[in-house]
Design a protein around this motif. Structure first.
Motif, PDB file in Angstrom:
ATOM      1  N   ILE A  29       4.317   2.631   2.370  1.00  0.00           N
ATOM      2  CA  ILE A  29       5.599   2.873   1.719  1.00  0.00           C
ATOM      3  C   ILE A  29       5.992   4.336   1.842  1.00  0.00           C
ATOM      4  O   ILE A  29       7.146   4.666   2.150  1.00  0.00           O
ATOM      5  CB  ILE A  29       5.534   2.445   0.243  1.00  0.00           C
ATOM      6  CG1 ILE A  29       5.208   0.957   0.128  1.00  0.00           C
ATOM      7  CG2 ILE A  29       6.862   2.748  -0.456  1.00  0.00           C
ATOM      8  CD1 ILE A  29       4.974   0.482  -1.295  1.00  0.00           C
ATOM      9  N   GLU A  30       5.040   5.236   1.610  1.00  0.00           N
ATOM     10  CA  GLU A  30       5.342   6.666   1.684  1.00  0.00           C
ATOM     11  C   GLU A  30       5.770   7.075   3.085  1.00  0.00           C
ATOM     12  O   GLU A  30       6.708   7.870   3.252  1.00  0.00           O
ATOM     13  CB  GLU A  30       4.136   7.487   1.255  1.00  0.00           C
ATOM     14  CG  GLU A  30       4.409   8.983   1.209  1.00  0.00           C
ATOM     15  CD  GLU A  30       3.263   9.779   0.639  1.00  0.00           C
ATOM     16  OE1 GLU A  30       3.516  10.817   0.008  1.00  0.00           O
ATOM     17  OE2 GLU A  30       2.100   9.359   0.831  1.00  0.00           O
ATOM     18  N   CYS A  72       0.821  -1.208   0.000  1.00  0.00           N
ATOM     19  CA  CYS A  72       0.000   0.000   0.000  1.00  0.00           C
ATOM     20  C   CYS A  72       0.853   1.255   0.000  1.00  0.00           C
ATOM     21  O   CYS A  72       1.858   1.340   0.713  1.00  0.00           O
ATOM     22  CB  CYS A  72      -0.921   0.002   1.214  1.00  0.00           C
ATOM     23  SG  CYS A  72      -2.138  -1.316   1.140  1.00  0.00           S
ATOM     24  N   ASP A  73       0.421   2.241  -0.776  1.00  0.00           N
ATOM     25  CA  ASP A  73       1.178   3.473  -0.919  1.00  0.00           C
ATOM     26  C   ASP A  73       1.371   4.190   0.408  1.00  0.00           C
ATOM     27  O   ASP A  73       2.436   4.761   0.663  1.00  0.00           O
ATOM     28  CB  ASP A  73       0.474   4.407  -1.898  1.00  0.00           C
ATOM     29  CG  ASP A  73       0.563   3.930  -3.344  1.00  0.00           C
ATOM     30  OD1 ASP A  73       1.338   2.978  -3.602  1.00  0.00           O
ATOM     31  OD2 ASP A  73      -0.123   4.500  -4.202  1.00  0.00           O
ATOM     32  N   GLU A  74       0.326   4.192   1.274  1.00  0.00           N
ATOM     33  CA  GLU A  74       0.416   4.929   2.529  1.00  0.00           C
ATOM     34  C   GLU A  74       1.571   4.428   3.390  1.00  0.00           C
ATOM     35  O   GLU A  74       2.281   5.213   4.028  1.00  0.00           O
ATOM     36  CB  GLU A  74      -0.887   4.806   3.325  1.00  0.00           C
ATOM     37  CG  GLU A  74      -2.116   5.326   2.619  1.00  0.00           C
ATOM     38  CD  GLU A  74      -2.895   4.234   1.911  1.00  0.00           C
ATOM     39  OE1 GLU A  74      -4.129   4.302   1.917  1.00  0.00           O
ATOM     40  OE2 GLU A  74      -2.260   3.316   1.346  1.00  0.00           O
ATOM     41  N   VAL A  88       8.156  -2.729  -7.514  1.00  0.00           N
ATOM     42  CA  VAL A  88       7.245  -1.976  -6.662  1.00  0.00           C
ATOM     43  C   VAL A  88       7.915  -0.707  -6.137  1.00  0.00           C
ATOM     44  O   VAL A  88       7.289   0.361  -6.043  1.00  0.00           O
ATOM     45  CB  VAL A  88       6.756  -2.852  -5.488  1.00  0.00           C
ATOM     46  CG1 VAL A  88       6.049  -2.017  -4.424  1.00  0.00           C
ATOM     47  CG2 VAL A  88       5.819  -3.939  -5.995  1.00  0.00           C
ATOM     48  N   TRP A 143       9.094   4.861  -6.074  1.00  0.00           N
ATOM     49  CA  TRP A 143       9.430   5.534  -4.822  1.00  0.00           C
ATOM     50  C   TRP A 143      10.912   5.915  -4.794  1.00  0.00           C
ATOM     51  O   TRP A 143      11.278   6.962  -4.256  1.00  0.00           O
ATOM     52  CB  TRP A 143       9.078   4.644  -3.636  1.00  0.00           C
ATOM     53  CG  TRP A 143       7.620   4.352  -3.596  1.00  0.00           C
ATOM     54  CD1 TRP A 143       6.980   3.222  -4.034  1.00  0.00           C
ATOM     55  CD2 TRP A 143       6.598   5.228  -3.121  1.00  0.00           C
ATOM     56  NE1 TRP A 143       5.645   3.343  -3.858  1.00  0.00           N
ATOM     57  CE2 TRP A 143       5.366   4.560  -3.290  1.00  0.00           C
ATOM     58  CE3 TRP A 143       6.596   6.498  -2.552  1.00  0.00           C
ATOM     59  CZ2 TRP A 143       4.147   5.120  -2.924  1.00  0.00           C
ATOM     60  CZ3 TRP A 143       5.388   7.067  -2.179  1.00  0.00           C
ATOM     61  CH2 TRP A 143       4.182   6.384  -2.373  1.00  0.00           C
ATOM     62  N   LYS A 160      11.056   9.089  -6.718  1.00  0.00           N
ATOM     63  CA  LYS A 160      10.483  10.231  -5.990  1.00  0.00           C
ATOM     64  C   LYS A 160      11.387  10.687  -4.860  1.00  0.00           C
ATOM     65  O   LYS A 160      11.500  11.887  -4.574  1.00  0.00           O
ATOM     66  CB  LYS A 160       9.103   9.852  -5.438  1.00  0.00           C
ATOM     67  CG  LYS A 160       8.394  10.994  -4.729  1.00  0.00           C
ATOM     68  CD  LYS A 160       7.007  10.574  -4.273  1.00  0.00           C
ATOM     69  CE  LYS A 160       6.292  11.725  -3.552  1.00  0.00           C
ATOM     70  NZ  LYS A 160       4.928  11.319  -3.103  1.00  0.00           N
ATOM     71  N   HIS A 179      -4.216   1.317   6.498  1.00  0.00           N
ATOM     72  CA  HIS A 179      -4.586   1.482   5.090  1.00  0.00           C
ATOM     73  C   HIS A 179      -5.882   0.730   4.838  1.00  0.00           C
ATOM     74  O   HIS A 179      -6.292  -0.142   5.612  1.00  0.00           O
ATOM     75  CB  HIS A 179      -3.474   0.987   4.163  1.00  0.00           C
ATOM     76  CG  HIS A 179      -3.089  -0.442   4.367  1.00  0.00           C
ATOM     77  ND1 HIS A 179      -3.715  -1.478   3.735  1.00  0.00           N
ATOM     78  CD2 HIS A 179      -2.124  -1.009   5.153  1.00  0.00           C
ATOM     79  CE1 HIS A 179      -3.167  -2.633   4.105  1.00  0.00           C
ATOM     80  NE2 HIS A 179      -2.200  -2.372   4.970  1.00  0.00           N
TER      81      HIS A 179
END
Length: 300
Positions: A176-177, A172-174, A228, A232, A235, A299
């Protein structure tokens, strides 16, 4: 609106360590710090005005003690405090809704408490819609940093690794971020761990990795993880990333990987469960067995 970092305090050694950790995190995030004491930490006290007055006195003392420790550790932090009425779990869940993240003290495995991280902390972690960080008693600023050349504790050295436990089946992006942001704010290395186990012939389905030898299977998982993480890495180009795909039980691999880390980040899927608050087995193992602060990121 600038959301604060919130720390729940109750006068315990765990909550004081949590407040100090929260202050350092607030400084890193350039956020204010809000200390919250919930009256109903011990709901068995008798009713009446005398009991209420005693609880208000304890609340003031706990908040004052936490604020003094925070200001000593982080003189520049913007800090304010608040008393709220319990019960504790719903009050802290309500506070978390208005927070960048919520920080709580955690006993983990200590003495004769066994597998009791604390019913309040567990209830909050299971249901909070915002990230929750659990901090052990005795956590100090030096523990976030690598030791000095002579082996002594120091705050002048670089930060220890941030470790992210990543389930590639539910990446989930949340989560990882949060891990990348934590590593970036610390200028720390990010170590991403995905543990895998060989599937049985019965468990294989369409699209699963075929029954090949373990080295080949490990290479397949390594390729999935790299794919995956690529967006990131692009970014957060200034964050050094190390990818780990051990062949092991996920909870065992994560506890081992977090040894010597400054922060462990795990995800928690928010679901409606019929019987009480629950966390998944990997998150459960992390919050009970890992010694460094553990960030549980919810998440959908």
């Amino acid at each position: 609106m600038v959301l604060p970092v919130i720390a729940g305090v109750d006068g315990s050694a765990e909550s004081l360590a949590a407040a100090e950790w929260a202050a350092r995190e607030a400084v890193r995030r350039e956020r204010p710090l809000r200390l919250v004491h919930v009256w109903n930490w011990h709901p068995r006290q008798e009713d009446g005005e005398l009991a209420n007055a005693a609880q208000r006195h304890l609340a003031r003392r706990s908040l004052r003690q936490a604020e003094e420790r925070v200001r000593d550790a982080c003189p520049g932090v913007r800090v304010y405090d608040e008393q709220v009425e319990g019960p504790a779990t719903p009050a802290l869940l309500d506070a978390a809704e208005r927070a960048e993240l919520l920080v709580l003290g955690s006993r983990g495995l200590s003495g004769f408490t066994g597998f009791l991280v604390g019913s309040v902390a567990l209830g909050v972690v299971a249901k909070a819609a915002r990230p929750v960080v659990l901090v052990r008693a005795g956590e100090e600023a030096e523990d976030e940093h690598l030791p000095a050349d002579d082996g002594s504790a120091s705050t002048r050295t670089g930060y220890r690794d941030v470790v992210l436990g990543l389930d590639l089946g539910d990446a989930c992006d949340e989560v990882i971020e949060f891990a990348f942001e934590a590593a970036q704010s610390r200028r720390a290395r990010l170590r991403v761990v995905h543990a895998w186990q060989p599937p049985s012939a019965i468990s294989l389905g369409p699209g699963d990795i075929a029954l090949v030898d373990d080295p080949r299977r490990g290479e397949e998982w390594q390729g999935f993880l790299s794919a995956v993480l690529q967006v990131w890495r692009d970014k957060y180009a200034d964050v050094e990333v190390v990818e780990c795909v051990p062949k092991d039980k996920p909870s065992t691999a994560l506890v081992r990987a977090a040894s010597g880390a400054g922060l462990l980040v795990v995800g928690h899927r928010l679901t409606e469960r019929p019987v009480g608050p629950r966390t998944g087995p990997v998150t459960h193992a992390a919050i009970h067995h890992v010694g460094c602060p553990v960030a549980v990121v919810p998440h959908g």
